[in-house]
Enzyme design. Structure first.
Site, PDB file in Angstrom:
ATOM      1  N   GLU A  27      -7.803  -1.291  -9.508  1.00  0.00           N
ATOM      2  CA  GLU A  27      -6.497  -1.802  -9.342  1.00  0.00           C
ATOM      3  C   GLU A  27      -5.433  -0.451  -9.474  1.00  0.00           C
ATOM      4  O   GLU A  27      -5.585   0.488 -10.694  1.00  0.00           O
ATOM      5  CB  GLU A  27      -6.108  -2.611 -10.462  1.00  0.00           C
ATOM      6  CG  GLU A  27      -4.800  -3.114 -10.236  1.00  0.00           C
ATOM      7  CD  GLU A  27      -4.661  -4.257  -9.108  1.00  0.00           C
ATOM      8  OE1 GLU A  27      -5.554  -4.660  -8.761  1.00  0.00           O
ATOM      9  OE2 GLU A  27      -3.700  -4.032  -8.278  1.00  0.00           O
ATOM     10  N   ASP A  28      -4.612  -0.079  -8.607  1.00  0.00           N
ATOM     11  CA  ASP A  28      -3.416   0.826  -8.766  1.00  0.00           C
ATOM     12  C   ASP A  28      -4.072   2.443  -9.153  1.00  0.00           C
ATOM     13  O   ASP A  28      -3.602   2.969  -9.795  1.00  0.00           O
ATOM     14  CB  ASP A  28      -2.480   0.458  -9.656  1.00  0.00           C
ATOM     15  CG  ASP A  28      -1.452  -0.782  -9.163  1.00  0.00           C
ATOM     16  OD1 ASP A  28      -1.775  -0.982  -7.908  1.00  0.00           O
ATOM     17  OD2 ASP A  28      -0.430  -0.978  -9.851  1.00  0.00           O
ATOM     18  N   TYR A  42       4.039 -10.860 -13.101  1.00  0.00           N
ATOM     19  CA  TYR A  42       3.595  -9.858 -12.312  1.00  0.00           C
ATOM     20  C   TYR A  42       4.738  -9.500 -11.508  1.00  0.00           C
ATOM     21  O   TYR A  42       5.698  -9.296 -12.256  1.00  0.00           O
ATOM     22  CB  TYR A  42       2.387 -10.526 -11.429  1.00  0.00           C
ATOM     23  CG  TYR A  42       1.605  -9.499 -11.033  1.00  0.00           C
ATOM     24  CD1 TYR A  42       0.913  -8.604 -11.841  1.00  0.00           C
ATOM     25  CD2 TYR A  42       1.638  -9.082  -9.469  1.00  0.00           C
ATOM     26  CE1 TYR A  42       0.169  -7.449 -11.242  1.00  0.00           C
ATOM     27  CE2 TYR A  42       0.942  -7.751  -9.028  1.00  0.00           C
ATOM     28  CZ  TYR A  42       0.305  -7.152 -10.278  1.00  0.00           C
ATOM     29  OH  TYR A  42      -0.339  -6.013  -9.602  1.00  0.00           O
ATOM     30  N   LYS A  98      -2.812  -9.051 -14.109  1.00  0.00           N
ATOM     31  CA  LYS A  98      -3.575  -9.714 -12.875  1.00  0.00           C
ATOM     32  C   LYS A  98      -4.498 -10.233 -13.437  1.00  0.00           C
ATOM     33  O   LYS A  98      -4.934 -11.565 -12.824  1.00  0.00           O
ATOM     34  CB  LYS A  98      -4.449  -8.146 -12.155  1.00  0.00           C
ATOM     35  CG  LYS A  98      -3.515  -7.590 -11.283  1.00  0.00           C
ATOM     36  CD  LYS A  98      -3.804  -7.525  -9.784  1.00  0.00           C
ATOM     37  CE  LYS A  98      -2.694  -7.298  -8.923  1.00  0.00           C
ATOM     38  NZ  LYS A  98      -3.070  -6.862  -7.575  1.00  0.00           N
ATOM     39  N   ASP A 115      -8.435  -3.910  -5.029  1.00  0.00           N
ATOM     40  CA  ASP A 115      -7.468  -4.751  -4.561  1.00  0.00           C
ATOM     41  C   ASP A 115      -6.229  -4.452  -3.708  1.00  0.00           C
ATOM     42  O   ASP A 115      -5.742  -4.995  -2.745  1.00  0.00           O
ATOM     43  CB  ASP A 115      -6.860  -5.596  -5.769  1.00  0.00           C
ATOM     44  CG  ASP A 115      -5.866  -6.965  -5.217  1.00  0.00           C
ATOM     45  OD1 ASP A 115      -6.360  -7.716  -4.633  1.00  0.00           O
ATOM     46  OD2 ASP A 115      -4.744  -7.205  -5.712  1.00  0.00           O
ATOM     47  N   ASP A 116      -5.856  -3.244  -4.021  1.00  0.00           N
ATOM     48  CA  ASP A 116      -4.789  -2.493  -3.138  1.00  0.00           C
ATOM     49  C   ASP A 116      -5.136  -2.519  -1.774  1.00  0.00           C
ATOM     50  O   ASP A 116      -4.494  -2.388  -0.987  1.00  0.00           O
ATOM     51  CB  ASP A 116      -4.307  -1.475  -3.602  1.00  0.00           C
ATOM     52  CG  ASP A 116      -4.059  -1.289  -5.371  1.00  0.00           C
ATOM     53  OD1 ASP A 116      -3.110  -2.241  -5.411  1.00  0.00           O
ATOM     54  OD2 ASP A 116      -4.702  -0.810  -6.057  1.00  0.00           O
ATOM     55  N   ARG A 120      -1.258   5.220  -9.597  1.00  0.00           N
ATOM     56  CA  ARG A 120      -0.208   4.731  -8.751  1.00  0.00           C
ATOM     57  C   ARG A 120       0.210   2.974  -8.665  1.00  0.00           C
ATOM     58  O   ARG A 120      -0.397   2.158  -8.508  1.00  0.00           O
ATOM     59  CB  ARG A 120      -0.783   4.736  -7.251  1.00  0.00           C
ATOM     60  CG  ARG A 120       0.251   4.745  -6.185  1.00  0.00           C
ATOM     61  CD  ARG A 120      -0.015   3.571  -4.996  1.00  0.00           C
ATOM     62  NE  ARG A 120       0.150   2.509  -5.928  1.00  0.00           N
ATOM     63  CZ  ARG A 120      -0.406   1.101  -5.349  1.00  0.00           C
ATOM     64  NH1 ARG A 120      -1.155   1.070  -4.234  1.00  0.00           N
ATOM     65  NH2 ARG A 120      -0.219  -0.018  -6.087  1.00  0.00           N
ATOM     66  N   ASN A 160       6.407  -2.629  -3.049  1.00  0.00           N
ATOM     67  CA  ASN A 160       6.634  -3.359  -4.425  1.00  0.00           C
ATOM     68  C   ASN A 160       7.234  -2.151  -5.108  1.00  0.00           C
ATOM     69  O   ASN A 160       6.702  -1.090  -5.224  1.00  0.00           O
ATOM     70  CB  ASN A 160       5.630  -3.894  -4.973  1.00  0.00           C
ATOM     71  CG  ASN A 160       4.907  -5.280  -4.370  1.00  0.00           C
ATOM     72  OD1 ASN A 160       5.870  -6.113  -3.749  1.00  0.00           O
ATOM     73  ND2 ASN A 160       3.942  -5.351  -4.213  1.00  0.00           N
TER      74      ASN A 160
HETATM   75  P1  NAI Z   1      -0.650   4.912  -1.184  1.00  0.00           P
HETATM   76  O1  NAI Z   1      -0.101   5.822  -2.024  1.00  0.00           O
HETATM   77  O2  NAI Z   1      -1.869   4.813  -0.995  1.00  0.00           O
HETATM   78  O3  NAI Z   1       0.020   4.813   0.223  1.00  0.00           O
HETATM   79  C1  NAI Z   1       1.605   5.256   0.399  1.00  0.00           C
HETATM   80  C2  NAI Z   1       1.792   5.894   1.981  1.00  0.00           C
HETATM   81  O4  NAI Z   1       3.212   5.748   2.161  1.00  0.00           O
HETATM   82  C3  NAI Z   1       0.872   7.060   1.991  1.00  0.00           C
HETATM   83  O5  NAI Z   1       0.172   7.309   3.209  1.00  0.00           O
HETATM   84  C4  NAI Z   1       2.218   8.066   2.363  1.00  0.00           C
HETATM   85  O6  NAI Z   1       2.050   9.184   3.330  1.00  0.00           O
HETATM   86  C5  NAI Z   1       3.174   7.083   2.831  1.00  0.00           C
HETATM   87  N1  NAI Z   1       4.413   7.590   2.817  1.00  0.00           N
HETATM   88  C6  NAI Z   1       5.155   8.204   1.859  1.00  0.00           C
HETATM   89  N2  NAI Z   1       6.471   8.407   2.068  1.00  0.00           N
HETATM   90  C7  NAI Z   1       6.597   8.142   3.203  1.00  0.00           C
HETATM   91  C8  NAI Z   1       7.610   8.424   4.304  1.00  0.00           C
HETATM   92  N3  NAI Z   1       8.659   8.803   4.102  1.00  0.00           N
HETATM   93  N4  NAI Z   1       7.461   7.806   5.500  1.00  0.00           N
HETATM   94  C9  NAI Z   1       6.404   7.260   5.926  1.00  0.00           C
HETATM   95  N5  NAI Z   1       5.102   7.051   5.106  1.00  0.00           N
HETATM   96  C10 NAI Z   1       5.318   7.497   3.810  1.00  0.00           C
HETATM   97  O7  NAI Z   1       0.093   3.415  -1.671  1.00  0.00           O
HETATM   98  P2  NAI Z   1      -0.370   1.770  -1.316  1.00  0.00           P
HETATM   99  O8  NAI Z   1      -1.244   1.471  -2.175  1.00  0.00           O
HETATM  100  O9  NAI Z   1      -0.724   2.018   0.269  1.00  0.00           O
HETATM  101  O10 NAI Z   1       1.124   1.150  -1.554  1.00  0.00           O
HETATM  102  C11 NAI Z   1       1.858   1.479  -0.771  1.00  0.00           C
HETATM  103  C12 NAI Z   1       3.154   0.534  -1.092  1.00  0.00           C
HETATM  104  O11 NAI Z   1       2.771  -1.160  -0.647  1.00  0.00           O
HETATM  105  C13 NAI Z   1       3.353   0.410  -2.667  1.00  0.00           C
HETATM  106  O12 NAI Z   1       4.957   0.167  -2.803  1.00  0.00           O
HETATM  107  C14 NAI Z   1       2.710  -0.921  -3.062  1.00  0.00           C
HETATM  108  O13 NAI Z   1       3.515  -1.552  -3.910  1.00  0.00           O
HETATM  109  C15 NAI Z   1       2.732  -1.683  -1.680  1.00  0.00           C
HETATM  110  N6  NAI Z   1       1.795  -2.679  -1.798  1.00  0.00           N
HETATM  111  C16 NAI Z   1       2.104  -4.172  -1.685  1.00  0.00           C
HETATM  112  C17 NAI Z   1       0.947  -5.120  -1.587  1.00  0.00           C
HETATM  113  C18 NAI Z   1       1.548  -6.582  -1.287  1.00  0.00           C
HETATM  114  O14 NAI Z   1       2.504  -6.828  -1.065  1.00  0.00           O
HETATM  115  N7  NAI Z   1       0.625  -7.485  -1.254  1.00  0.00           N
HETATM  116  C19 NAI Z   1      -0.205  -4.639  -2.036  1.00  0.00           C
HETATM  117  C20 NAI Z   1      -0.328  -3.415  -2.151  1.00  0.00           C
HETATM  118  C21 NAI Z   1       0.454  -2.586  -2.036  1.00  0.00           C
END
Ligand code: NAI
Length: 562
Positions: free
Chosen positions: A256-257, A114, A185, A279-280, A167, A419
């Site tokens: 997912e994603d 993963y 997953k 899950d996200d 995504r 991530n």
């Molecule tokens: P998403 O696409 O729904 O959200 C991303 C957010 O970041 C958006 O609201 C966007 O406006 C914001 N953003 C983008 N550029 C920005 C900037 N320069 N300044 C401020 N905000 C900015 O994506 P999601 O699902 O929320 O995932 C975001 C990150 O979190 C990914 O890298 C994902 O891998 C990670 N993630 C980690 C998890 C964990 O550690 N357990 C679980 C789910 C997601």
């Protein structure tokens, strides 16, 4: 075969076994069936009876010996991607051995099967693809989805993880090359919670990709057109959801994603109609809340006294905020007051009421405040005690941001969740160095140990794998017909309660991943209890939840075929 006359030397002959009710293939067909293959561990007697003589090297080995060979071999590979390929190859050849090795070395191998390695695998999917796993449904299949799902050979599928690849982790749109994610997953469902491999089905819905590089790449495995949107997209997803329910009654579907424009909509549309979760949004929320609960125990503080800034305002950040609000309400706070404690920042700055560009999932957190352009100004103005990064923006937690927090907060809680590792808002080292070693830190992708002064920290990984397998197992065990926020809240509480003083001593707000199966069984128990309490369970209520759930968990051991 228990004295049954069997034409042992005839490959490809199906054999009906007296002591089992299933058909076992023989000869090469058996060796090519990953669910049944034991490789060199077939005994001499089995080799005779099942037509395997001469098809295997003569020396018989044990599962334990095979597992030892495999881990030594995996460790000798030059890169993580090679390790990934080697493990996926094993999964395609011998499922029992794959899970044996994975379970025995969970902490070591999870980052391979993963995140972060799976991210790299998805980026290289067109190059490393060898053999199909799971199912692909594309927009050309409209009107035939139920028929296509009929091609899956197993009827008793209990969990589908589905993506449309828009995504993938923090890597963006990878189209069908995102298939590595549902596959990974579901391996975790089996490894961490003992959901049977045969009950798991990874699916990618190919609705195109807007990734220009992939569209121009002859090795791209999906249909080379831009993403379909709107009614056409919705109709395909709708057809898929109901075809899946029809083909696999009571199946749990994990989104997912998906890109966030679709993720929130789809969850809202289906969460009260079928057994589905994202899950996200929801899994991330539960694992993050568990980490926060543990961090607050570590510093003897109360959730409802905290101010939380979430950098990123997408699926992860909004899901986390919603669950924090529920947790604060359980401490007696009013919903509006609880929401007021959570502040979101997106690419345009602080999410505030006066902004006119906010999509609906952000509006519940748009508070009265002057607009602020960036994270540092928000930290200075709001003085958060908890900072969570879910933005995919590398190094967004600058030294100035981190040291500002540590100027007014003795033990700032800092979770850099993005991530893979390359997208993390800060590294563990940066978090400790900028806060005089006072940060309580966790990250989405794993970081190694960090020494600061005379202390060595081994920070925890806020990994959804702590939560979704147990939630899934609890749903399956109870026969729950819906997935609820209460289930994720109870999962978070259970996970946090499993974090011990020994974990705290090394700065870790989660239990060791080596305990994942034990923890998943407890989460499954908590989730199943919610299902029964809420009238959502369809199975018979067990007298002892934990032992009944443990008894259902898959163990990777070879069956005897004679
Ligand atoms: P998403 O696409 O729904 O959200 C991303 C957010 O970041 C958006 O609201 C966007 O406006 C914001 N953003 C983008 N550029 C920005 C900037 N320069 N300044 C401020 N905000 C900015 O994506 P999601 O699902 O929320 O995932 C975001 C990150 O979190 C990914 O890298 C994902 O891998 C990670 N993630 C980690 C998890 C964990 O550690 N357990 C679980 C789910 C997601």
């Amino acid at each position: 075969m228990n004295g049954h006359p069997v034409s042992g030397g005839v490959p490809n002959m199906a054999v009906k076994k007296a002591s089992h009710s299933f058909i076992i293939p023989t000869g090469l067909d058996l060796l090519r069936d990953p669910a049944l293959n034991k490789g060199r561990a077939f005994s001499a007697e089995e080799r005779d009876v099942l037509g395997l003589r001469g098809l295997l090297p003569p020396k018989v080995t044990t599962l334990e010996e095979q597992a030892e060979f495999i881990i030594t071999n995996v460790r000798s590979k030059p890169s993580d991607l090679d390790r990934y390929n080697s493990l996926i190859g094993l999964q395609d050849r011998n499922e029992t051995l794959f899970y044996r090795v994975l379970i025995e070395h969970l902490s070591e191998l999870l980052p391979i099967v993963y995140t972060p390695t799976v991210g790299l695998a998805c980026q290289r999917y067109g190059h490393i693809y060898r053999r199909s796993r799971g199912m692909y449904i594309s927009d050309g299949d409209k009107g035939h989805v139920r028929e296509i799902l009929g091609n899956w050979p197993v009827d008793d599928v209990r969990v589908i993880v589905v993506t449309d690849g828009e995504r993938i982790l923090g890597l963006g749109d990878l189209g069908v090359h995102g298939m590595g994610i549902p596959i990974g997953k579901l391996s975790i469902y089996t490894a961490c919670a003992g959901v049977k491999p045969s009950q798991c089905l990874p699916i990618t819905i190919d609705v195109g990709t807007n990734n220009k590089a992939l569209l121009g790449d002859p090795r791209y495995l999906g249909l080379p057109h831009e993403r379909i949107r709107g009614d056409e997209y919705d109709a395909l997803i709708d057809e898929f959801i109901y075809a899946a329910q029809d083909r696999f009654p009571n199946v749990l579907i994990q989104f997912e994603d998906f890109g966030n424009a679709n993720a929130f909509r789809l969850l809202e549309k289906y969460k009260d109609k079928v057994c589905v979760f994202n899950d996200d949004i929801q899994g991330t929320a539960a694992v993050s809340l568990a980490g926060i609960m543990s961090a607050l125990r570590m510093k003897d503080a109360k959730l409802s006294d905290q101010t939380i800034v979430l950098f990123g305002a997408g699926e992860a950040a909004t899901g986390i905020s919603d669950l924090i609000v529920l947790a604060m309400m359980k401490e007696g706070m009013e919903e509006a007051a609880a929401r007021q404690r959570c502040w979101l920042i997106d690419s345009k700055g602080l999410v505030v009421k006066s902004r006119t560009d906010l999509v609906s999932h952000k509006q519940a957190y748009a508070h009265d405040h002057e607009p602020l352009p960036d994270l540092l100004s928000a930290v200075l103005a709001l003085r958060p005690t908890i900072l969570i990064g879910a933005s995919g923006q590398t190094s967004a937690f600058t030294k100035a941001v981190l040291s500002s927090m540590s100027s007014y907060e003795a033990r700032p809680i800092i979770f850099a969740l993005s991530n893979p590792t390359s997208q993390s808002e800060c590294t563990a080292e940066e978090a400790y160095n900028s806060t005089d070693g006072r940060a309580i830190f966790a990250s989405g992708s794993p970081f190694g140990a960090v020494t600061f002064g005379d202390r060595t920290f081994t920070p925890g990984q806020s990994n959804n794998a702590y939560v979704f397998p147990g939630v899934g197992l609890g749903i399956i065990a109870s026969g729950a017909t819906r997935v609820t926020a209460e289930m994720f809240f109870e999962a978070a509480k259970t996970l946090s309660n499993e974090t011990t003083a020994d974990d705290f001593a090394i700065g870790r707000v989660f239990p060791s991943f080596d305990r994942a199966r034990e923890v998943s069984a407890k989460i499954a128990t908590a989730v199943a209890k919610v299902a029964f309490r809420s009238g959502l369970a369809t199975n018979e209520e067990p007298s002892n939840f934990l032992s009944s759930i443990k008894a259902q968990m898959y163990e990777p051991v070879y069956k005897s075929y004679v």
